[in-house]
Design an enzyme around this catalytic site. Structure first.
Site, PDB file in Angstrom:
ATOM      1  CG  ASP A  68      -1.886   0.790   1.424  1.00 23.31           C
ATOM      2  OD1 ASP A  68      -2.881   1.025   0.230  1.00 23.31           O
ATOM      3  OD2 ASP A  68      -2.247   1.794   2.166  1.00 23.31           O
ATOM      4  CE1 TYR A 150      -2.366  12.898  -5.240  1.00 25.46           C
ATOM      5  CE2 TYR A 150      -2.115  10.716  -5.310  1.00 25.46           C
ATOM      6  CZ  TYR A 150      -2.491  12.255  -4.345  1.00 25.46           C
ATOM      7  OH  TYR A 150      -3.931  11.645  -3.627  1.00 25.46           O
ATOM      8  CG  ASP A 151       4.740   9.577 -11.663  1.00 22.41           C
ATOM      9  OD1 ASP A 151       4.929   9.152 -10.243  1.00 22.41           O
ATOM     10  OD2 ASP A 151       4.619   8.305 -12.065  1.00 22.41           O
TER      11      ASP A 151
END
Ligand code: IMP
Length: 190
Positions: A68, A150-151
Site C-alpha cells: 500500500d 501524482y507523478d
C-alpha cells in the site's frame, strides 16, 4: 518457491515478478482467478497492507504479500496519506487528486513531501513489514505525461524533473515501491 502478490494491477505484478525471478515465482490474484477486491479501510498504510495479506493467507494458506502506498505532504500533516487513491473524492481519479493537492498548497511555500510504500509479507503464518520512501517536493503545476497518480506534480530530491518526466526504468531505480521491494527481496535472500 511460489509467492502470491495481492494485486490485480498487471504493471505492478510484472515489475515485482522480474525483481523476484527466478528464485521466487510471483503469482497475481488475476492468475488465480481471484477477482475479489479486498477493502482498504485501515487508518495506516501498514494496516492496509496487513489486512490484504491476511485475507490472502486465510484463503490460500500460501506465502503471500501485499503493498500500500501513500503520498505524505508535510504542510498537510501527512495527507493525502492512506486516502491518496481517492483524495479528490473519486476512486483513482488522478486529475481530481492532483487538483485538490495543488489547491490546498496554492498559498504554501514549504512543499516537501514523500511517497511511502509499506509491504506486508506472510510466510508460515509469520507477518513481516517492509518500507520504501522517496522524498521530494510538490511542484506548483503539473509537468510530464509518463507514470501515473501524482507523478506530474512530484519532483524527487536530487532531480530537476517530476516522476512523470522520467522514464519508467529511471523512476523504478529510486521509487518508494522499488525500495520497499528491494527490502523484501533482501529479506527473502537472507
Ligand atoms: P497503491 O497503494 O499502490 O494503489 O497507491 C495508492 C495511490 O497512491 C494511487 O492510487 C496513486 O494515487 C498514489 N500512488 C502510488 N504510487 C504512486 C506513484 O508511484 N506515483 C504517483 N502516485 C502514486
Amino acid at each position: 518457491m511460489k509467492l502470491i502478490f495481492a494485486t490485480h494491477n498487471p504493471g505492478k505484478l510484472q515489475e515485482v515478478k522480474e525483481l523476484l525471478a527466478p528464485k521466487y515465482e510471483v503469482i497475481g490474484l488475476t492468475e488465480l482467478n481471484d477477482h475479489e477486491d479486498i477493502p482498504e479501510n485501515e487508518s495506516t498504510l501498514e494496516g492496509n497492507a496487513l489486512v490484504k495479506a491476511r485475507a490472502i493467507w486465510e484463503k490460500y494458506q500460501l506465502p503471500c504479500f501485499s503493498d500500500d502506498t501513500g503520498l505524505e505532504i508535510d504542510a498537510l500533516h501527512g495527507a493525502p496519506g492512506v486516502f491518496s487513491a481517492r483524495y479528490g473524492g473519486k476512486e483513482k481519479d488522478a486529475e481530481l487528486n492532483m487538483a485538490k493537492v495543488l489547491a490546498e498548497l496554492s498559498e504554501v511555500d514549504s512543499r516537501t513531501a514523500q511517497f511511502r510504500t509499506s509491504i506486508a509479507l506472510i510466510l508460515d503464518g509469520q507477518e513481516h513489514l517492509f518500507h520504501g520512501i522517496a522524498k521530494g517536493t510538490i511542484r506548483r503545476k503539473r509537468s510530464g505525461v509518463d507514470g501515473f497518480g501524482y507523478d506530474p506534480i512530484f519532483q524527487p530530491d536530487g532531480y530537476q524533473t517530476t516522476f512523470a518526466e522520467m522514464s519508467n526504468s529511471d523512476k523504478n531505480k529510486i521509487s518508494h515501491r522499488a525500495l520497499a521491494i528491494e527490502a523484501l527481496v533482501q529479506f527473502l535472500a537472507d
